[in-house]
Design a protein around this motif. Structure first.
Motif, PDB file in Angstrom:
ATOM      1  N   TRP A 211     -29.965   9.664   9.926  1.00  0.00           N
ATOM      2  CA  TRP A 211     -30.635  10.438   8.876  1.00  0.00           C
ATOM      3  C   TRP A 211     -32.087  10.602   9.279  1.00  0.00           C
ATOM      4  CZ3 TRP A 211     -29.066  10.303   3.165  1.00  0.00           C
ATOM      5  CH2 TRP A 211     -27.676  10.384   3.073  1.00  0.00           C
ATOM      6  N   VAL A 212     -32.497  11.872   9.352  1.00  0.00           N
ATOM      7  CA  VAL A 212     -33.809  12.197   9.903  1.00  0.00           C
ATOM      8  C   VAL A 212     -34.639  12.935   8.861  1.00  0.00           C
ATOM      9  CG1 VAL A 212     -35.016  13.445  11.755  1.00  0.00           C
ATOM     10  CG2 VAL A 212     -32.762  12.468  12.196  1.00  0.00           C
ATOM     11  N   LEU A 213     -35.912  12.587   8.792  1.00  0.00           N
ATOM     12  CA  LEU A 213     -36.847  13.336   7.951  1.00  0.00           C
ATOM     13  C   LEU A 213     -37.749  14.161   8.851  1.00  0.00           C
ATOM     14  CD1 LEU A 213     -38.430  13.971   5.338  1.00  0.00           C
ATOM     15  CD2 LEU A 213     -39.689  11.832   5.693  1.00  0.00           C
ATOM     16  N   ASP A 214     -37.772  15.475   8.609  1.00  0.00           N
ATOM     17  CA  ASP A 214     -38.674  16.377   9.334  1.00  0.00           C
ATOM     18  C   ASP A 214     -39.754  16.790   8.336  1.00  0.00           C
ATOM     19  OD1 ASP A 214     -39.858  18.234  10.935  1.00  0.00           O
ATOM     20  OD2 ASP A 214     -38.070  19.453  11.288  1.00  0.00           O
ATOM     21  N   THR A 223     -36.214  21.312  13.676  1.00  0.00           N
ATOM     22  CA  THR A 223     -35.139  20.948  12.741  1.00  0.00           C
ATOM     23  C   THR A 223     -33.774  21.305  13.342  1.00  0.00           C
ATOM     24  OG1 THR A 223     -36.664  21.738  11.020  1.00  0.00           O
ATOM     25  CG2 THR A 223     -34.456  21.113  10.312  1.00  0.00           C
ATOM     26  N   LEU A 224     -33.711  22.487  13.943  1.00  0.00           N
ATOM     27  CA  LEU A 224     -32.434  22.930  14.528  1.00  0.00           C
ATOM     28  C   LEU A 224     -31.999  22.007  15.653  1.00  0.00           C
ATOM     29  CD1 LEU A 224     -33.125  26.754  14.570  1.00  0.00           C
ATOM     30  CD2 LEU A 224     -31.170  25.649  13.454  1.00  0.00           C
ATOM     31  N   VAL A 236     -30.370  15.908   8.206  1.00  0.00           N
ATOM     32  CA  VAL A 236     -31.796  16.154   8.421  1.00  0.00           C
ATOM     33  C   VAL A 236     -32.370  16.671   7.109  1.00  0.00           C
ATOM     34  CG1 VAL A 236     -33.533  17.422   9.755  1.00  0.00           C
ATOM     35  CG2 VAL A 236     -31.361  16.797  10.838  1.00  0.00           C
ATOM     36  N   LEU A 237     -33.429  16.045   6.655  1.00  0.00           N
ATOM     37  CA  LEU A 237     -34.139  16.536   5.474  1.00  0.00           C
ATOM     38  C   LEU A 237     -35.368  17.288   5.976  1.00  0.00           C
ATOM     39  CD1 LEU A 237     -34.670  16.727   2.449  1.00  0.00           C
ATOM     40  CD2 LEU A 237     -35.826  14.523   2.584  1.00  0.00           C
ATOM     41  N   ALA A 238     -35.368  18.610   5.758  1.00  0.00           N
ATOM     42  CA  ALA A 238     -36.443  19.456   6.285  1.00  0.00           C
ATOM     43  C   ALA A 238     -37.385  19.820   5.147  1.00  0.00           C
ATOM     44  CB  ALA A 238     -35.848  20.718   6.909  1.00  0.00           C
ATOM     45  N   ALA A 258     -26.978  25.714  10.912  1.00  0.00           N
ATOM     46  CA  ALA A 258     -27.268  24.298  10.605  1.00  0.00           C
ATOM     47  C   ALA A 258     -26.352  23.748   9.504  1.00  0.00           C
ATOM     48  CB  ALA A 258     -28.727  24.145  10.184  1.00  0.00           C
ATOM     49  N   GLY A 259     -25.865  24.619   8.642  1.00  0.00           N
ATOM     50  CA  GLY A 259     -24.868  24.222   7.639  1.00  0.00           C
ATOM     51  C   GLY A 259     -25.308  23.071   6.773  1.00  0.00           C
TER      52      GLY A 259
END
Ligand SMILES: C[S@@+](CC[C@H](N)C(=O)[O-])C[C@H]1O[C@@H](n2cnc3c(N)ncnc32)[C@H](O)[C@@H]1O
Length: 454
Positions: A211-214, A223-224, A236-238, A258-259
């Motif tokens: 789980w990634v925070l951008d 992000t992609l 990914v939380l953008a 990215a769905g």
């Protein structure tokens, strides 16, 4: 960074404007190395970037130091005399200093000749499909695991592998126009990028399922890349706070496949605590901080163009006030950048890797920010990771302790835009384990509230 040639001409006592322009352009191309040499020689202050003394025993401004150092250090090896106009004490302090010829001479390659890089977007296509389509359209792949020779690429050929970035293809600059309208690009299977801007996700290394925070995500290039890396089980939380850029981010993420694995949130990343549940924050293990910056790594090209075209003709006091304003702007940007990085290192208990990046060449926004945070967070378990130890030659400025741990990139050796990357890492005690099953739960979940103006 406003260049005032008349002022510089007086300083350097150069007879011909063309010689002066050439000198200023050389200084711009070698800015990182010159800055580093001047800091190491005790001429420029590492924190402020200004001359260490203002009593006349050194040139009065940073600009004068840089251009004079360039005149001194980058002149042809055959000339043994101190060039006219170079301050004698500056010459004294730089006696015996050599610039790394690899990073200066190779930078004779013009920025406008940077290769055209394209990253395969695995969210929409697999490498074999992309290669087959390129081959059908007459492009010839050159397979070379070491990255091949970028400069000898001919139109219609491309390097099919890169030594640093997975899925990165390198085309000659001459093919830029052809690629821009190629169906692989317009359809989203190939993203046109700068190589350096692909470094932060590679340095962050989120494994599949992470789980990634951008934190500063729009328009979503990184992000992609992150979405492809975490795979279908990851998230990914953008986040971005700018309304227009946020719309573009969402549009691109949908268009590029990215769905569900990316969730977008329009808000101030410094206020994320208001929006995310604690369970969700506990689940985030990898954070990218790619905040707004001066963009000086991207604009070197246009500044240089301006210099070659003749430049502006402002007076000396205009140039000084422009320099003072620029200094203020850098200080304010650096303050914001440090706040975002501080929040990333503080607010996410399971975070174990945080990457900080800018497309700036200024140490104020790069090493100075990282050094400050590295000092403050050492006793909280965070330490700097040594990025791409042996494979990436251009490191952070050695005047800072953190320099060798960080990456710099530029048009010389690296054949990229100006860029900076640092990575903090820590071993966590697994405090996120309890939240394994949490979803990206938003506290304030109504779309209307999410899109409010802050
Ligand atoms: C350098 S750009 C990010 C580029 C992006 N990471 C990419 O790879 O495409 C910086 C972004 O930070 C956003 N930003 C600036 N301040 C912010 C804040 N306080 N919270 C969230 N986003 C912010 C800007 O709107 C801008 O889109």
């Amino acid at each position: 960074r406003r260049l005032d040639y008349r002022q510089a001409g007086r300083l350097l006592e150069l007879p011909a404007p063309n010689a002066l322009r050439a000198l200023v352009c050389r200084a711009l191309r070698s800015l990182n190395q010159l800055e580093s040499a001047l800091i190491n020689a005790g001429v420029l202050d590492a924190a402020t970037g200004r001359p260490v003394v203002a009593d006349g025993s050194l040139p009065a401004s940073r600009f004068e130091c840089l251009v004079q150092a360039c005149d001194l250090l980058l002149r042809p090896a055959t000339s043994s005399h101190r060039p006219p106009g170079v301050h004698p004490h500056l010459a004294e302090r730089l006696r015996g200093v050599r610039l790394d010829s690899d990073t200066t001479d190779s930078s004779q390659a013009q920025p406008h000749q940077l290769p055209r890089y394209a990253r395969i977007n695995r969210l929409l296509a697999q490498p074999a499909e992309v290669r087959a389509r390129l081959s059908a359209d007459g492009f010839v792949a050159i397979d070379d695991a070491e990255g091949g020779d970028v400069d000898s690429l001919r139109p219609g050929t491309y390097l099919a592998a890169d030594a640093h970035i997975p899925d990165l293809l390198t085309f000659p600059a001459a093919d830029s126009a052809r690629l821009a309208v190629h169906p692989l690009v317009t359809g989203g299977a190939l993203c046109l990028v700068d190589k350096a801007s692909c470094l932060p996700p590679v340095c962050l290394q989120p494994p599949p399922g992470a789980w990634v925070l951008d934190t500063c995500a729009a328009p979503g290039n990184k992000t992609l890349q992150l979405a492809a890396m975490v795979g279908p089980a990851g998230r990914v939380l953008a986040v971005d706070r700018d309304a227009q850029r946020f719309c573009e981010l969402r549009r691109r993420l949908v268009a590029m496949g990215a769905g569900d694995r990316v969730r977008c949130l329009r808000c101030d990343c410094l206020q994320l605590g208001d929006w995310l549940s604690q369970r969700c924050r506990d689940r985030i293990t990898h954070i990218l901080v790619d905040p707004s910056c001066s963009g000086s790594g991207l604009t070197a090209r246009s500044v240089e163009r301006q210099a070659l075209d003749g430049g502006a003709g402002a007076g000396a006091s205009d140039a000084e006030s422009a320099a003072a304003k620029e200094q203020q702007r850098l200080a304010s940007l650096a303050n914001f950048q440090a706040m975002v990085l501080r929040s990333a290192l503080t607010d996410y208990p399971s975070a174990r890797r945080v990457v900080y990046s800018t497309c700036s060449v200024h140490s104020e926004e790069n090493e100075a920010v990282v050094q400050e945070l590295a000092n403050s967070f050492a006793d909280k378990g965070w330490r700097l990771a040594r990025l791409m130890k042996s494979s990436w030659p251009t490191r952070g400025l050695s005047a800072f302790d953190c320099g060798p741990m960080c990456l710099r990139a530029g048009p010389g050796t690296d054949r990229t835009c100006g860029f900076f990357v640092a990575c903090f890492k820590r071993d966590t005690g697994g405090s996120g384990a309890a939240a394994r099953t949490a979803a990206f739960g938003m506290r304030k979940s109504s779309g209307r509230r999410r899109n409010r103006k802050r």
